[in-house]
Write a protein that holds these residues in place. Structure first.
Motif, PDB file in Angstrom:
ATOM      1  N   GLY A  31      12.061  36.062  -4.845  1.00 12.13           N
ATOM      2  CA  GLY A  31      10.994  36.472  -3.958  1.00 12.13           C
ATOM      3  C   GLY A  31       9.681  36.753  -4.651  1.00 12.13           C
ATOM      4  N   ALA A  32       9.740  37.204  -5.913  1.00 12.90           N
ATOM      5  CA  ALA A  32       8.510  37.520  -6.644  1.00 12.90           C
ATOM      6  C   ALA A  32       7.632  36.288  -6.864  1.00 12.90           C
ATOM      7  N   LYS A  33       8.232  35.116  -6.806  1.00 12.98           N
ATOM      8  CA  LYS A  33       7.470  33.884  -7.028  1.00 12.98           C
ATOM      9  C   LYS A  33       6.798  33.368  -5.749  1.00 12.98           C
ATOM     10  N   ARG A  34       7.163  33.909  -4.605  1.00 15.29           N
ATOM     11  CA  ARG A  34       6.538  33.560  -3.323  1.00 15.29           C
ATOM     12  C   ARG A  34       6.526  32.051  -3.083  1.00 15.29           C
ATOM     13  N   HIS A  35       7.715  31.460  -3.132  1.00 17.75           N
ATOM     14  CA  HIS A  35       7.823  30.024  -2.914  1.00 17.75           C
ATOM     15  C   HIS A  35       7.535  29.606  -1.483  1.00 17.75           C
ATOM     16  N   ASP A  36       7.436  30.574  -0.572  1.00 17.05           N
ATOM     17  CA  ASP A  36       7.041  30.222   0.794  1.00 17.05           C
ATOM     18  C   ASP A  36       5.675  29.536   0.806  1.00 17.05           C
ATOM     19  N   ARG A  37       4.844  29.815  -0.198  1.00 18.57           N
ATOM     20  CA  ARG A  37       3.539  29.151  -0.305  1.00 18.57           C
ATOM     21  C   ARG A  37       3.703  27.655  -0.542  1.00 18.57           C
ATOM     22  N   ALA A  38       4.722  27.292  -1.325  1.00 15.25           N
ATOM     23  CA  ALA A  38       4.958  25.869  -1.586  1.00 15.25           C
ATOM     24  C   ALA A  38       5.396  25.155  -0.317  1.00 15.25           C
ATOM     25  N   ILE A  39       6.254  25.802   0.459  1.00 14.20           N
ATOM     26  CA  ILE A  39       6.695  25.201   1.722  1.00 14.20           C
ATOM     27  C   ILE A  39       5.504  25.005   2.648  1.00 14.20           C
ATOM     28  N   ALA A  40       4.669  26.043   2.770  1.00 19.26           N
ATOM     29  CA  ALA A  40       3.510  25.957   3.654  1.00 19.26           C
ATOM     30  C   ALA A  40       2.526  24.885   3.188  1.00 19.26           C
TER      31      ALA A  40
END
Length: 354
Positions: free
Chosen positions: A204-213
């Protein structure tokens, strides 16, 4: 010389890959290398491992119990054979074991990332400063990492050695090989698409949701390679789109990179020099990174784009990135190749023995 690594980890991450590469490289250069503890990938390279009986790697969940175990774990260093150099890279080993080991041989640390914040970081920093009195050298993967440590370690003990990769393993493919890999590795409905990829521990610390978005905003398909505690949340975020494909852990990451068109990098605040960026650049991929993440200073040299928000990766910008394919190859080979990296460690170990 005999290089003895003391390290306990069951996570296949960048630090562990670094340790395996160092152990294998030093052995190939004729040195004796042994690990006391556990490191994913170590025995797979035919390297010698012995037990030491330490508890789990320190984390926020295990630290309190781990601190109570320090006297016992210091006692257990008696099973560690004499060596020329003792090499440590995780906080428990550094803080708890450096003093007893340093009475027998020089101790060298590697620091892979920026110093953590919060109460846990402040608690560790006091113990780290005391332990640093007994260390001979602290190898930092970047100048920002060294700056964090200079107030508590001292400039004379710090040396910066950038991370390296095996550039032959991550070499850019020919057009024919790339087409073959796409057909073999990608979902059928991805094969005629622009494909973005990330390969990382899913935390979660890497915030990979940004890559998906960002992938969805750009009209690109996305391959997510890796495991970790954030995988289920990320899968839920991508569940509504057929353009996001999770592979889990894979041993063929170089081939998956070669089959893709661009790399999406997301970093945690404490990350150092991201080897995933170097690997992607060596495979010929342009990089998309996010402003403020560690390691984004690599992106201009590796070929790519730094954005502030996922929505900034428009379809036109993503298409334009494909013209940068291969532009980071010479930089990675010259600045982050494996042989120069091993030369640096060999020199550091030798200096500690004088």
């Amino acid at each position: 010389m005999t290089v003895t690594v003391v390290s306990v980890s069951d996570t296949a991450g960048g630090a562990e890959a670094h340790t395996v590469a160092l152990g294998h490289g030093m052995r190939e250069r004729g040195h004796d290398v042994v690990l006391y503890g556990q490191c994913p990938g170590w025995e797979e390279r035919g390297l010698v491992r012995r037990e030491i009986g330490l508890g789990p790697k320190w984390s926020r969940k295990t630290m309190a119990a781990g601190i109570l175990r320090v006297p016992l774990e210091r006692h257990r260093t008696q099973v560690v054979a004499d060596a020329s150099i003792y090499y440590l890279q995780f906080k428990r080993e550094q803080i708890a074991l450096t003093a007893p080991l340093s009475r027998r041989a020089p101790v060298v640390w590697t620091e892979h990332g920026r110093w953590m914040g919060g109460p846990a970081g402040r608690l560790l920093l006091a113990g780290y400063a005391r332990a640093a009195e007994h260390v001979s050298r602290v190898v930092c993967v970047g100048t920002a990492v060294a700056r964090d440590l200079e107030p508590v370690v001292g400039r004379d003990k710090l040396v910066v050695v950038p991370n390296s990769i095996d550039t032959q393993r991550f070499a850019a493919p020919s057009a024919e090989m790339r087409a073959t890999l796409r057909e073999r590795l990608l979902p059928r409905h991805f094969q005629d698409r622009r494909v973005a990829i990330l390969a990382s521990r899913l935390h979660g610390a890497k915030r990979h949701d940004r890559a998906i978005a960002a992938a969805l905003a750009s009209g690109s398909a996305l391959v997510v390679v890796g495991e970790g505690p954030d995988r289920e949340r990320l899968k839920r975020l991508g569940a509504g789109s057929a353009d996001v494909h999770f592979t889990g852990h894979r041993d063929d990451v170089p081939d998956l990179l070669a089959a893709s068109d661009l790399y999406l990098y997301c970093g945690a605040e404490t990350d150092g020099t991201p080897t995933c960026v170097l690997e992607a650049a060596a495979a010929g991929l342009p990089i998309v990174a996010f402003d403020g993440d560690p390691g984004t200073e690599l992106v201009p040299s590796c070929g790519g784009l730094v954005i502030g928000d996922p929505s900034e990766l428009t379809p036109d910008r993503a298409a334009g990135l494909l013209e940068l394919r291969g532009s980071g190859l010479s930089y990675v080979e010259q600045r982050h190749g494996r042989e120069a990296w091993l030369d640096a460690y060999e020199q550091i170990f030798g200096e500690c023995l004088r």
